[in-house]
Design an enzyme around this catalytic site. Sequence first.
Site, mmCIF file in Angstrom:
data_model
loop_
_atom_site.group_PDB
_atom_site.id
_atom_site.type_symbol
_atom_site.label_atom_id
_atom_site.label_comp_id
_atom_site.label_asym_id
_atom_site.label_seq_id
_atom_site.Cartn_x
_atom_site.Cartn_y
_atom_site.Cartn_z
ATOM 1 N N GLY A 12 -6.821 28.127 -18.526
ATOM 2 C CA GLY A 12 -7.564 26.917 -18.152
ATOM 3 C C GLY A 12 -8.945 26.829 -18.799
ATOM 4 N N ARG A 16 -15.186 22.973 -14.274
ATOM 5 C CA ARG A 16 -16.054 23.100 -13.095
ATOM 6 C C ARG A 16 -17.012 24.293 -13.199
ATOM 7 N NH1 ARG A 16 -11.198 22.587 -8.794
ATOM 8 N NH2 ARG A 16 -10.056 23.229 -10.649
ATOM 9 N N GLU A 157 -0.463 19.043 -3.845
ATOM 10 C CA GLU A 157 -1.836 19.282 -4.296
ATOM 11 C C GLU A 157 -2.813 18.403 -3.514
ATOM 12 O OE1 GLU A 157 -2.923 21.753 -6.605
ATOM 13 O OE2 GLU A 157 -0.982 22.205 -5.755
HETATM 14 C C1 UD1 Z 1 -3.739 25.871 -8.180
HETATM 15 C C2 UD1 Z 1 -2.494 25.359 -7.441
HETATM 16 C C3 UD1 Z 1 -2.881 25.068 -6.000
HETATM 17 C C4 UD1 Z 1 -3.461 26.307 -5.353
HETATM 18 C C5 UD1 Z 1 -4.610 26.878 -6.174
HETATM 19 C C6 UD1 Z 1 -4.945 28.228 -5.607
HETATM 20 C C7 UD1 Z 1 -1.152 24.150 -9.084
HETATM 21 C C8 UD1 Z 1 -0.760 22.820 -9.561
HETATM 22 N N1 UD1 Z 1 -2.020 24.161 -8.069
HETATM 23 O O1 UD1 Z 1 -4.715 24.840 -8.186
HETATM 24 O O2 UD1 Z 1 -1.732 24.658 -5.274
HETATM 25 O O3 UD1 Z 1 -3.885 26.004 -4.042
HETATM 26 O O4 UD1 Z 1 -4.216 27.057 -7.559
HETATM 27 O O5 UD1 Z 1 -5.949 28.849 -6.275
HETATM 28 O O6 UD1 Z 1 -0.659 25.122 -9.575
HETATM 29 N N2 UD1 Z 1 -4.012 27.330 -16.017
HETATM 30 C C9 UD1 Z 1 -3.431 27.544 -17.249
HETATM 31 N N3 UD1 Z 1 -3.017 26.481 -17.984
HETATM 32 C C10 UD1 Z 1 -3.099 25.198 -17.547
HETATM 33 C C11 UD1 Z 1 -3.694 24.989 -16.281
HETATM 34 C C12 UD1 Z 1 -4.137 26.066 -15.540
HETATM 35 O O7 UD1 Z 1 -3.297 28.685 -17.690
HETATM 36 O O8 UD1 Z 1 -2.674 24.295 -18.279
HETATM 37 C C13 UD1 Z 1 -4.472 28.492 -15.236
HETATM 38 C C14 UD1 Z 1 -5.977 28.466 -14.959
HETATM 39 O O9 UD1 Z 1 -6.667 29.154 -15.970
HETATM 40 C C15 UD1 Z 1 -6.071 29.178 -13.625
HETATM 41 C C16 UD1 Z 1 -4.724 28.915 -12.976
HETATM 42 O O10 UD1 Z 1 -3.859 28.478 -13.982
HETATM 43 O O11 UD1 Z 1 -6.236 30.574 -13.771
HETATM 44 C C17 UD1 Z 1 -4.806 27.868 -11.878
HETATM 45 O O12 UD1 Z 1 -5.295 26.672 -12.441
HETATM 46 P P1 UD1 Z 1 -6.407 25.817 -11.716
HETATM 47 O O13 UD1 Z 1 -6.711 24.648 -12.537
HETATM 48 O O14 UD1 Z 1 -7.508 26.702 -11.286
HETATM 49 O O15 UD1 Z 1 -5.545 25.330 -10.447
HETATM 50 P P2 UD1 Z 1 -6.088 24.896 -9.046
HETATM 51 O O16 UD1 Z 1 -6.585 23.501 -9.134
HETATM 52 O O17 UD1 Z 1 -6.999 25.921 -8.514
#
Ligand code: UD1
Length: 409
Positions: A12, A16, A157
Amino acid sequence: MAGRVAIILAAGVSSRMNTKMAKVLHEVCGRPMLAYVLDACREVGVDKMYVVVGFGSGQVQQQFGEADDIVWIEQQEQKGTAHAALCCKEYLKDFDGETLVLCGDGPLIRAETLKTVIEKNESEHAAATLATAVLEDPTGYGRIVRDAYGNMQGIVEHNDCTAEQLAIKEINPSYYLFDNKILFEALDQVKPDNVKNEYYLTDAIEIILAAGHKVVAVTAVKSEEAMSINSREQLSETSKIMQRRIQHNLMTNGVTIVDPDNTWIDVRAQIGQDTTIEPFTYIHGKVRIGNGCRIGPFAYLRDGTVLEDDVILGVFTEVRDSVLGQGVRARHHSYIGNAKIGKNVNIGAGSITANFDGEKVNSTSIGDDCYIGSGSIIIAPIELKDGSNVKPGTVISQGDVDKLGQKGQ
Ligand code: UD1
Ligand code: CA
């Protein structure tokens, strides 16, 4: 090939956090947050970890590159958590075992929780099991939706919740275990039908349920363990929680911490029994402290510090890359760097090792039973013999060493 692997999502961009650094490299109590997630996996016997990286992937691989149980997977464009997991398909599509899916931004994860998830999945013969937490303030997290009988129906979500769903306090901390083949079948079907237009891993749960498989949600995560890091605010809150854990472990092992709220100790530090840490002490890096020491108040111990037993370090004493023998005392205002100090040495108020000559760092060796008077400057490189007597206010370099008297003279 059977067994257990993990997919760790860490690609990600983290808008934020407002950072140029990969989010998972930000440190929590001295280690990058990703390191905690990897270690929790190792503790439950995961053989291989597929870490999905994207933003800042070069930096991340550089820091962790040496581990041979990690496979790095590039996610070119960050299209959501399901898309990130799907990037591992090429490697895992034929894997006939269990796959943990975790996020690299959740360093508070505990191996015990993963163990619970693994055991539950096995005893329930489920296709997927996820751990959930109940939070007083569930804002921002995916909500666990259950039917009237308590059966898992899906995850919604925060941004996609109805008013009713927003009131649900059971949330998804993103600790999942899947039957690998069922996971990848489901990931192929995830569509970006949501407010953010992303491919959500959480949607895979509903797809797996709709295909007639069993999904279990176990409330196994303490609220303080559920936090993931999306902002600097959460980074500091998570660090506080981790700091409490570190201090709890030390106190259980017989260390006295006089004022936990005003003490900071690196997760890599080791501290022996009956050592007392006075307030405003800051211990950063790999530091090893023996038994029966007294540290602080206001001490600063840095990477590479080794204190043998019964060492006393007082106010405004800084030590780095140094070994201090048993019973060394430096009670007031000292800097000790790149030094090896023998047993029972007294270092008077305001004495320092001058270890940097403007170009390179030099080392100091002080023998056993030496007396270093107050306000002395020991210019490295230098070697003081056992029992040397450095009178207060001396500036000494190697050329003057032979002129020194013995302690007591
Ligand atoms: C996610 C969950 C949510 C949960 C929360 C808990 C989803 C859709 N939502 O939301 O239900 O309550 O985590 O912490 O999964 N990432 C990638 N590639 C991408 C997008 C994200 O590798 O394209 C990675 C990010 O780096 C991160 C993780 O996935 O480490 C979670 O992504 P983030 O955007 O933080 O999800 P949340 O909005 O926190
Ligand atoms: Ca997150």
